[in-house]
Design an enzyme around this catalytic site. Structure first.
Site, short mmCIF file in Angstrom:
data_model
loop_
_atom_site.label_atom_id
_atom_site.label_comp_id
_atom_site.label_asym_id
_atom_site.label_seq_id
_atom_site.Cartn_x
_atom_site.Cartn_y
_atom_site.Cartn_z
N ASP A 7 5.77 -2.25 17.41
CA ASP A 7 5.68 -3.38 16.48
C ASP A 7 5.92 -4.67 17.26
OD1 ASP A 7 5.94 -5.25 14.44
OD2 ASP A 7 7.05 -3.89 13.13
N SER A 61 8.71 -5.16 6.04
CA SER A 61 8.72 -6.48 6.66
C SER A 61 9.73 -7.39 5.95
CB SER A 61 7.31 -7.05 6.66
OG SER A 61 7.18 -8.07 7.60
N HIS A 70 3.08 -2.68 13.27
CA HIS A 70 3.70 -3.11 12.01
C HIS A 70 2.96 -2.46 10.85
CE1 HIS A 70 6.53 -5.78 10.08
NE2 HIS A 70 5.59 -6.39 9.38
#
Length: 650
Positions: free
Chosen positions: A305, A199, A336
């Site tokens: 995601d 991320s 994610h």
């Protein structure tokens, strides 16, 4: 396209003279047999744990002195005693104090002397005993670092780049946050650095790689952003109801929050909710700088995601490919999610071999393996020698007016006529897909007939729409759907395709304060009657340019091309492929200020899809007859995941 050759210590020597020279450099043990894997030979319990503060050269908080970022280090004591220099694995993050890392939201912990006791995740536990140093960097404005959080901007990237420079003897560091005693890394590291992170952390790795900094050998971005504009907007359509200032406030330390108001205001001013492109977004766009990347890149991303959406890896991957960057990719059905939590054993083994090859130079064959691993069904993986596969071609399909039942057709023939729908912000892509076989006022849907052969999409799609709005503002969504029954990871549920179990498995060495044992996970699946393959969104006011919107004139037709997220999906024989065009995709984009009706000109609307085998494959897959899938169309995947403003799902 130039193909860069990776440095490999153990590749066969070309000449006898070179072999003789190498023999003088190798110890007898290493000369006898070239290692193919690093072994856990060093004590983790006795490892050196230290902190330094690296000078970034910036003064983000305007206090009159350059900012220093905190760097926590764990490295083998034995190699230091032997005078051996070792490579570094680095995770630069804003989350070490505020929010935690990984599925169990681990934070850094410290002893009474301020030395790190626990590093989150398994990287230090696993790799330090194998002869690596692990470095955890607090980005500027977070945890124990000076400065301000600027959400992907110069300060963020420089926080990590300065550490790479320090590891290679090009920057200054100190043993305390405010002291003058210098700390040097050149005595214990060879400077060869690999960055990894999920991320935000992976985004920083992308950004540092895009500077071309010397010494950064590889980056492993997991669910990472490639352009911060595309995190907050999609061609003018807002994806969230706030901008980067919210995230800055979320992750910065209390000290930074008190002194960084000016930086916060610059984030607000530079990211207007109009969705217009500004210099702030140019600074935070790494895609144009892919030509500066010298590191290899190992991309991991969830095709579902809905936080850091799949457009990010697609445009980054394409730019890396155009510039001949060495690369590898894993694509999962999950959202994610870190590969440690969807394919743990294979991930640890693959990452181990990747770092051994890229940082230690071991000739272990990983560079000869398939470029891509793709999850076809939950925990069932396929590979591609290159990605997208050779023979993949953008193929144009066109929507056409519907049958007697009112269902639009999708095929190679140009359509005629129009389709009209009204934006309904209460509905989303799952509502549209569930009602694909009947006309509804909220969407325009078009399908192929049942396929007679499998049809594979691999890469990014584009959908060009000509639409006439009834109001001065309008948002558009374009969605590709596989219509047919399947079992998939339930990316819309908590966990985004995984379930966390109670039992633990261990990956590396442990100490009293830092366990290498983590909760196991399992695939969380659901039975569906359709699968969302790819999606994209735009503000029709951005028809002239993706960078600036203008008011629309009701009754005037406008043409815009929507960029759809990259994917790799096989539509099986017996299923149908569908294109849906609609307005607001609830939970995934914010609605416009009005509720327009939009009329599509079908003759000027088309989809360009990356089909493996191109137009010939489509013709083959739509020739002949096949039984349509049985049963009613159901909304198997429930709600799309609630939109989050933090690029992290711990």
């Amino acid at each position: 396209m130039p193909i860069r050759m990776r440095f490999t210590i153990w590749r066969p020597l070309a000449t006898a003279a070179a072999a003789a020279l190498m023999a003088t450099l190798l110890t007898p043990a290493t000369a006898q047999a070239a290692p193919r894997v690093s072994e856990p030979r060093y004590s983790y319990d006795d490892a050196i744990r230290e902190a330094v503060w690296v000078d970034t050269g910036l003064d983000g908080d305007a206090d009159g002195r350059t900012d220093r970022v905190a760097v926590d280090i764990v490295r083998p004591r034995e190699t230091a005693r032997q005078g051996r220099k070792i490579p570094v694995i680095m995770d630069a993050s804003p989350y070490y104090a505020c929010c935690g890392r990984g599925n169990e939201s681990q934070r850094k912990t410290y002893d009474a002397d301020g030395e790190v006791v626990r590093m989150p995740l398994f990287y230090d536990n696993y790799f330090v005993p194998r002869g690596y140093a692990f470095v955890g960097v607090d980005l500027a404005g977070t945890n124990r670092s000076d400065g301000c959080v600027d959400v992907g901007g110069r300060s963020d990237v420089q926080s990590a780049k300065a550490v790479v420079d320090w590891l290679n003897g090009r920057a200054k560091a100190y043993t305390t946050r405010t002291g003058t005693t210098r700390a040097r890394a050149t005595g214990w590291t060879d400077g060869r650095t690999g960055m990894i992170g999920k991320s935000y952390d992976g985004t920083i790795a992308n950004g540092v790689a895009a500077t071309g900094v010397e010494g950064l050998e590889t980056v492993v971005p997991i669910g990472a952003i490639s352009s911060w504009y595309d995190y907050y907007f999609s061609q003018g359509a807002p994806l969230y109801d706030s901008g980067p200032e919210w995230l800055s406030n979320y992750v910065e330390s209390p000290e930074a929050r008190a002194r960084c108001g000016a930086v916060q205001q610059r984030l607000v001013d530079g990211a207007p909710r109009t969705g217009d492109w500004t210099p702030l977004w140019s600074e935070r766009n790494h895609v144009p700088d892919a030509d500066r990347v010298e590191a290899s890149v190992f991309v991991i991303h969830g095709m579902q995601d809905l936080n850091v959406r799949a457009k990010h890896f697609g445009q980054w991957w394409d730019a890396l490919a155009r510039n001949g960057v060495d690369r590898k990719i894993w694509l999962t059905q999950a959202g994610h999610v870190d590969p440690f939590d969807f394919r743990r054993a294979e991930w640890v083994d693959t990452l181990h071999r990747w770092f051994d090859h890229e940082l230690l130079g071991y000739d272990n064959g990983i560079d000869d393996e398939p470029m891509a691993d793709i999850e076809r069904k939950p925990e069932q993986w396929a590979t591609s020698a290159v990605w997208p596969p050779r023979g993949t071609e953008r193929t144009t399909l066109r929507p056409a007016e519907g049958t007697e039942e009112g269902v639009g057709r999708l095929g190679p023939t140009r359509g005629t006529g129009t389709e009209t729908f009204t934006d309904d912000p209460a509905l989303d892509e799952t509502d549209w897909a569930a009602r694909i076989d009947r006309p509804t006022p909220d969407k325009a849907g078009f399908t192929t007939g049942p396929l007679t052969r499998d049809l594979r999409l691999s890469g990014s799609s584009k959908v060009t729409v000509t639409a006439t709005p009834t109001t001065a503002t309008a948002h558009l969504s374009a969605v590709l759907v596989d219509l047919g029954p399947d079992t998939v990871r339930d990316y819309a549920a908590p966990g985004e395709g995984i379930t966390t179990l109670t039992e633990r498995t261990c990956w590396g060495a442990s100490t009293t304060g830092d366990s290498a044992c983590f909760k196991e996970t399992a695939a969380r699946t659901t039975d569906v009657e359709y699968t969302i393959v790819s999606r994209g969104w735009a503000d029709l006011g951005n028809h002239r340019s993706g960078r600036e919107g203008v008011p629309l004139t009701p009754g005037t037709p406008y043409t815009i091309t929507l960029d759809l997220a990259a994917t790799d999906h096989v539509v099986p024989a017996g299923h149908r492929l569908a294109l849906i065009v609609a307005g607001t995709d609830r939970g995934l984009i914010e609605p416009p200020s009005t509720r327009p009706a939009l009329t599509l000109d079908l003759a000027r609307t088309s989809a360009r899809l990356p089909l493996v085998g191109g137009a010939d494959a489509f013709r083959a897959a739509t020739s002949g007859t096949a039984a349509a899938p049985g049963g009613a169309v159901l909304d198997g995947v429930r709600e799309p995941r609630t939109a989050q403003r933090v690029p992290e799902a711990s």
